[in-house]
Each structure stands twice: as C-alpha cells, then as structure tokens.
Enzyme design. Structure first.
Site, PDB file in Angstrom:
ATOM      1  N   HIS A 129     -31.576  11.873  16.671  1.00 49.06           N
ATOM      2  CA  HIS A 129     -32.944  11.205  17.720  1.00 49.06           C
ATOM      3  C   HIS A 129     -33.609  12.380  17.728  1.00 49.06           C
ATOM      4  O   HIS A 129     -34.628  12.610  17.709  1.00 49.06           O
ATOM      5  CB  HIS A 129     -32.453  10.577  18.535  1.00 49.06           C
ATOM      6  CG  HIS A 129     -31.863   9.266  18.508  1.00 49.06           C
ATOM      7  ND1 HIS A 129     -32.660   8.130  17.823  1.00 49.06           N
ATOM      8  CD2 HIS A 129     -31.365   7.821  19.433  1.00 49.06           C
ATOM      9  CE1 HIS A 129     -32.531   7.171  17.935  1.00 49.06           C
ATOM     10  NE2 HIS A 129     -31.709   6.763  19.347  1.00 49.06           N
ATOM     11  N   LYS A 176     -34.900   3.389  19.397  1.00 49.52           N
ATOM     12  CA  LYS A 176     -35.806   2.347  19.800  1.00 49.52           C
ATOM     13  C   LYS A 176     -36.310   1.922  18.264  1.00 49.52           C
ATOM     14  O   LYS A 176     -37.129   0.882  18.082  1.00 49.52           O
ATOM     15  CB  LYS A 176     -36.349   1.399  20.272  1.00 49.52           C
ATOM     16  CG  LYS A 176     -35.516   1.926  22.033  1.00 49.52           C
ATOM     17  CD  LYS A 176     -34.238   1.824  22.327  1.00 49.52           C
ATOM     18  CE  LYS A 176     -33.543   0.732  21.579  1.00 49.52           C
ATOM     19  NZ  LYS A 176     -31.979   1.053  21.803  1.00 49.52           N
ATOM     20  N   ALA A 177     -36.183   2.150  16.751  1.00 46.15           N
ATOM     21  CA  ALA A 177     -36.541   2.331  15.899  1.00 46.15           C
ATOM     22  C   ALA A 177     -36.434   1.744  14.812  1.00 46.15           C
ATOM     23  O   ALA A 177     -36.993   1.545  14.088  1.00 46.15           O
ATOM     24  CB  ALA A 177     -37.404   3.108  15.090  1.00 46.15           C
ATOM     25  N   GLY A 178     -34.873   1.527  14.770  1.00 50.38           N
ATOM     26  CA  GLY A 178     -34.077   0.560  14.164  1.00 50.38           C
ATOM     27  C   GLY A 178     -32.846   1.085  13.862  1.00 50.38           C
ATOM     28  O   GLY A 178     -32.755   1.026  12.470  1.00 50.38           O
ATOM     29  N   THR A 179     -32.659   2.306  14.250  1.00 50.54           N
ATOM     30  CA  THR A 179     -31.661   3.444  14.184  1.00 50.54           C
ATOM     31  C   THR A 179     -30.248   2.189  14.074  1.00 50.54           C
ATOM     32  O   THR A 179     -29.401   2.358  13.143  1.00 50.54           O
ATOM     33  CB  THR A 179     -30.628   4.234  15.259  1.00 50.54           C
ATOM     34  OG1 THR A 179     -32.048   4.084  15.905  1.00 50.54           O
ATOM     35  CG2 THR A 179     -30.679   5.580  14.701  1.00 50.54           C
ATOM     36  N   THR A 180     -30.105   0.962  14.557  1.00 51.66           N
ATOM     37  CA  THR A 180     -28.962   0.598  14.380  1.00 51.66           C
ATOM     38  C   THR A 180     -28.437  -0.011  13.263  1.00 51.66           C
ATOM     39  O   THR A 180     -27.673  -0.016  12.864  1.00 51.66           O
ATOM     40  CB  THR A 180     -28.524  -0.188  15.546  1.00 51.66           C
ATOM     41  OG1 THR A 180     -28.518   0.872  16.824  1.00 51.66           O
ATOM     42  CG2 THR A 180     -27.318  -0.580  15.819  1.00 51.66           C
ATOM     43  N   ASP A 196     -29.696 -12.208  13.536  1.00 51.50           N
ATOM     44  CA  ASP A 196     -28.541 -12.780  14.926  1.00 51.50           C
ATOM     45  C   ASP A 196     -26.941 -12.630  14.471  1.00 51.50           C
ATOM     46  O   ASP A 196     -26.945 -13.283  14.701  1.00 51.50           O
ATOM     47  CB  ASP A 196     -28.795 -14.485  14.532  1.00 51.50           C
ATOM     48  CG  ASP A 196     -30.819 -14.892  15.002  1.00 51.50           C
ATOM     49  OD1 ASP A 196     -31.378 -14.457  15.275  1.00 51.50           O
ATOM     50  OD2 ASP A 196     -31.549 -16.220  14.124  1.00 51.50           O
ATOM     51  N   SER A 202     -39.775  -1.417  23.603  1.00 46.77           N
ATOM     52  CA  SER A 202     -38.399  -1.763  22.793  1.00 46.77           C
ATOM     53  C   SER A 202     -37.017  -0.857  23.479  1.00 46.77           C
ATOM     54  O   SER A 202     -36.207  -1.286  24.475  1.00 46.77           O
ATOM     55  CB  SER A 202     -37.823  -1.877  21.578  1.00 46.77           C
ATOM     56  OG  SER A 202     -36.494  -1.748  21.265  1.00 46.77           O
ATOM     57  N   ARG A 246     -40.931   3.085  13.431  1.00 47.66           N
ATOM     58  CA  ARG A 246     -41.283   1.600  14.505  1.00 47.66           C
ATOM     59  C   ARG A 246     -42.739   1.858  14.469  1.00 47.66           C
ATOM     60  O   ARG A 246     -42.950   2.717  15.558  1.00 47.66           O
ATOM     61  CB  ARG A 246     -40.499   1.128  15.165  1.00 47.66           C
ATOM     62  CG  ARG A 246     -40.924  -0.284  15.702  1.00 47.66           C
ATOM     63  CD  ARG A 246     -39.635  -0.518  16.528  1.00 47.66           C
ATOM     64  NE  ARG A 246     -39.335  -1.969  16.568  1.00 47.66           N
ATOM     65  CZ  ARG A 246     -38.794  -2.952  17.571  1.00 47.66           C
ATOM     66  NH1 ARG A 246     -37.735  -2.021  18.108  1.00 47.66           N
ATOM     67  NH2 ARG A 246     -38.719  -3.991  17.052  1.00 47.66           N
ATOM     68  N   VAL A 258     -27.533  -8.294   8.027  1.00 47.94           N
ATOM     69  CA  VAL A 258     -27.311  -6.849   8.879  1.00 47.94           C
ATOM     70  C   VAL A 258     -29.180  -7.888   9.202  1.00 47.94           C
ATOM     71  O   VAL A 258     -30.099  -7.041  10.404  1.00 47.94           O
ATOM     72  CB  VAL A 258     -28.059  -6.466   8.035  1.00 47.94           C
ATOM     73  CG1 VAL A 258     -27.155  -5.673   7.512  1.00 47.94           C
ATOM     74  CG2 VAL A 258     -29.601  -6.083   6.928  1.00 47.94           C
ATOM     75  N   GLY A 267     -36.063  -8.532  17.982  1.00 47.93           N
ATOM     76  CA  GLY A 267     -35.883  -7.414  16.713  1.00 47.93           C
ATOM     77  C   GLY A 267     -37.004  -8.403  15.751  1.00 47.93           C
ATOM     78  O   GLY A 267     -36.649  -8.331  14.755  1.00 47.93           O
TER      79      GLY A 267
HETATM   80  S1  PPS Z   1     -31.254   3.429  19.798  1.00 44.00           S
HETATM   81  O1  PPS Z   1     -30.641   3.063  20.713  1.00 44.00           O
HETATM   82  O2  PPS Z   1     -32.272   3.700  19.317  1.00 44.00           O
HETATM   83  O3  PPS Z   1     -29.815   3.216  18.730  1.00 44.00           O
HETATM   84  O4  PPS Z   1     -31.892   1.825  19.037  1.00 44.00           O
HETATM   85  P1  PPS Z   1     -32.230   1.287  17.671  1.00 44.00           P
HETATM   86  O5  PPS Z   1     -31.065   0.931  17.368  1.00 44.00           O
HETATM   87  O6  PPS Z   1     -33.220   2.065  17.274  1.00 44.00           O
HETATM   88  O7  PPS Z   1     -33.339  -0.002  17.453  1.00 44.00           O
HETATM   89  C1  PPS Z   1     -32.689  -0.660  19.005  1.00 44.00           C
HETATM   90  C2  PPS Z   1     -34.126  -2.049  18.079  1.00 44.00           C
HETATM   91  O8  PPS Z   1     -33.696  -2.059  17.340  1.00 44.00           O
HETATM   92  C3  PPS Z   1     -33.586  -3.570  16.768  1.00 44.00           C
HETATM   93  N1  PPS Z   1     -32.670  -4.518  16.116  1.00 44.00           N
HETATM   94  C4  PPS Z   1     -33.153  -5.303  14.843  1.00 44.00           C
HETATM   95  N2  PPS Z   1     -34.373  -6.286  14.802  1.00 44.00           N
HETATM   96  C5  PPS Z   1     -34.297  -6.879  13.291  1.00 44.00           C
HETATM   97  N3  PPS Z   1     -32.904  -6.914  12.633  1.00 44.00           N
HETATM   98  C6  PPS Z   1     -32.085  -6.071  13.059  1.00 44.00           C
HETATM   99  N4  PPS Z   1     -31.066  -6.932  11.983  1.00 44.00           N
HETATM  100  C7  PPS Z   1     -31.877  -4.714  13.769  1.00 44.00           C
HETATM  101  N5  PPS Z   1     -31.031  -4.664  14.497  1.00 44.00           N
HETATM  102  C8  PPS Z   1     -31.575  -4.002  15.774  1.00 44.00           C
HETATM  103  C9  PPS Z   1     -32.972  -4.283  18.492  1.00 44.00           C
HETATM  104  O9  PPS Z   1     -32.966  -5.361  18.372  1.00 44.00           O
HETATM  105  C10 PPS Z   1     -34.034  -3.437  18.834  1.00 44.00           C
HETATM  106  O10 PPS Z   1     -35.436  -3.827  18.863  1.00 44.00           O
HETATM  107  P2  PPS Z   1     -36.006  -4.668  20.100  1.00 44.00           P
HETATM  108  O11 PPS Z   1     -37.493  -4.945  19.736  1.00 44.00           O
HETATM  109  O12 PPS Z   1     -35.575  -4.703  21.642  1.00 44.00           O
HETATM  110  O13 PPS Z   1     -35.526  -6.090  19.964  1.00 44.00           O
END
Ligand code: PPS
Length: 304
Positions: A118, A51-55, A241, A148, A140, A238, A268
């Site tokens: 992870h 949940k640190a911004g992987t995606t 929204d 998250s 994060r 990226v 996010g």
């Molecule tokens: S995982 O399951 O570990 O792979 O999840 P991960 O991708 O690391 O984390 C998901 C959180 O990242 C936020 N996120 C973003 N935030 C801002 N901008 C962009 N583009 C973005 N993409 C993913 C996502 O919303 C999750 O955070 P929270 O706080 O739950 O919204």
C-alpha cells in the site's frame, strides 16, 4: 485461530506523521528492511491505496500464475500468505501472530513472487525500479474507497479507530488515514505511469463493469497467454459472491478482524457511497475534489 478475547476493547494504534504520510507502527517498524528489500526481475507488485481492490486483483494474479499448476493452494493457503503484504510488521504473541512481510516474501517458494503493497509511490523500495519489475496499480473512486475504509477501520483492530462517520469523512479529505492521502496516492502512481512503462494502472470500477475484459488487459500487460476458457473460469472464481464465501480469499482466518462488526468482503459495489454521504457532505467533497484533482487525464467513475 481464535478471535482475541477482548477484541472490542483492544487498544487501537495512533496515527503519526512519517515523512509527510500518516502511518502507524505496523507499517514503519520494519522500515529499513523494507527499503533494502531485494527485488527479483520477475517479481510482480500489486500496489493500491487500502480498500481499492487489492485482494480482488491479488486473487486474479494468483489464479493466472498458479491456478493451473498448483490448484491445491487455492484451498489451503490464505490469499495474504500467497500475496504477502511487504511492509507489514505486526506481532501479537497472545494470538500466535507474527507477520513480517519482508520475511514472508523471502520465504515464498513459488515464482514469480506476487507482492502486495500500500506504499505511496515515493516509498516503494528502489530495488523494484532498478529491476524494472512489473507493477499493477489498482485505484478506486474516492467516495467508495472512503466508505470501504471506514467499515474496515471499524472491524480491523490493528487499524486506528474510525470514530464517527462525520469525523472520518473529514479526516479522509485531510489525508489523515493510514498510508496517507488518497489524493496523493492515486496521483503519485498516475504520474509515475507516465515515465515507467512497466506500470499497469487499473480501476476498480472497470473491473466491476467487465471483469473478463480487465483480466484480458492484465494478461496482455503481463505477457501471459491464457485461453478464453481459462479466462472465463477465472472471471467466475473472482466474482464477489464466490470470493466472499471462499475462506482462503475472504480473510476470515485472520484473528484481528471482527467479522461481527463488518465482513472484509462487505458489499463490493460501485456507488455504495450514496448510502453514506449526506447531501452536504457530497457538496463539500466535490468542491474539495476539484481543488485537489487537477490532472484532467486521471478520471474516476463514482457510479456505473
Ligand atoms: S485491503 O485491506 O486494502 O487489502 O482491502 P482491498 O482488498 O483493497 O479492498 C476491499 C474491498 O474490495 C472489495 N472486493 C470486491 N469487490 C467486488 N468483487 C470482488 N471480487 C471483490 N473482492 C474484494 C471488498 O468487498 C471491499 O470493498 P467494500 O466496498 O468494503 O465491500
């Protein structure tokens, strides 16, 4: 892919201690194959605590490497297939799911291979170090990371049930989360950076504040020459929204996630912890944090 019929009541996995790190079977069942994984020198690893911004960073990497040469993959292949999750071994025959991360990576036909993990630093397969692979670590701040993770555990039926927020809060402080302690994870990778130069340590908060600048720094680390126009274009693609409505980036194609409970792309934001932490929890957290985070060179921002 249809949703599991009894998603709400599906049994959740139990945490267990695995060499000092809390884990679930889905990430240890294929352990030997994960540890013996043969890296290639040009593999790029994106390593994070969950949940640190992987995606977010996975998508940036995919666009940087393949956005121009293979644009069709952006609309046809989910991000978890483009940037496979190395240690996962999860199957659910009822749903036709059979994810074995190592095999998915081996079957990638693109180069370089982008690989998500992870794993805490001590568990990364040694072949990555031997080949001096480039590693992008994303961290994060613990408060938002915790929030998250809580919502993720509510909606992801292959994770342990989060329980009540108060219990989850305490468990996070105790490091009883899948992939262990946030504190150990971010610290372990930070210490590694001091001796392993092919590690780029990024912060979610910096990305949120100035995505384009972070992409620029990332390109410099990767040795990529990307025009300002393309960089700006990727910055737009990226934004939260845009990713939230992109079915190839928002995980909506994964049956094990219950989006009615909480979407994967939830808010996010930096600072959402303020909507969850009570004043007492915040005090407890801050006190505990001081005890655990002793390295003055590792600093997180909890607000922008
Ligand atoms: S995982 O399951 O570990 O792979 O999840 P991960 O991708 O690391 O984390 C998901 C959180 O990242 C936020 N996120 C973003 N935030 C801002 N901008 C962009 N583009 C973005 N993409 C993913 C996502 O919303 C999750 O955070 P929270 O706080 O739950 O919204």
């Amino acid at each position: 892919m249809s949703k599991p019929k009894d998603m709400g009541s599906a049994p959740r996995p139990q945490l267990f201690d695995f060499d000092g790190v809390a884990m679930i079977n889905a990430f240890t069942d294929n352990w030997e194959n994960v540890q013996n994984f043969q890296a290639r020198p040009d593999d790029i690893v994106v390593a994070t605590y969950p949940k640190a911004g992987t995606t977010w960073v996975s998508y940036i990497l995919d666009l940087l490497y393949f956005g121009q040469t293979a644009p069709e993959r952006q609309t046809s292949i989910p991000i978890y297939a483009r940037v496979p999750f190395l240690e996962i071994a999860y199957s659910n025959p009822d749903e036709g799911i059979n994810f074995v991360g190592v095999d998915i990576v081996k079957n990638l036909t693109t180069s370089p291979r982008l690989i998500k993990t992870h794993l805490p630093v001590q568990f990364l397969p040694k072949s990555f170090w031997e080949h001096n692979c480039k590693i992008v670590y994303v961290a994060r701040n613990a408060k938002d990371n915790m929030v998250s993770y809580y919502h993720f555990d509510r909606m992801n039926t292959v994770q342990p049930a989060p329980g009540e927020w108060e219990d989850f809060f305490q468990r996070f402080l105790n490091g009883k989360m899948v992939f262990g302690s946030w504190y150990d994870h971010v610290n372990g990778w930070w210490q590694k950076k001091k001796t392993y130069s092919n590690l780029h340590y990024m912060f979610f908060e910096d990305l949120a504040e100035n995505t384009e600048l972070e992409i620029k720094k990332l390109c410099s680390f990767l040795g990529l020459s990307v025009s300002p126009e393309i960089r700006q274009h990727i910055t737009g693609q990226v934004q939260f929204d845009n990713m939230k409505k992109n079915d190839m980036a928002n995980y909506s194609t994964l049956a094990v996630m219950d989006f009615k409970t909480s979407p994967f792309m939830r808010k996010g934001k930096v600072g959402d912890w303020k909507n969850h932490f009570t004043e007492a929890q915040n005090e407890t957290f801050d006190e505990d944090y001081k005890q655990k985070m002793k390295d003055p060179t590792l600093n997180f921002r909890t607000l922008l």
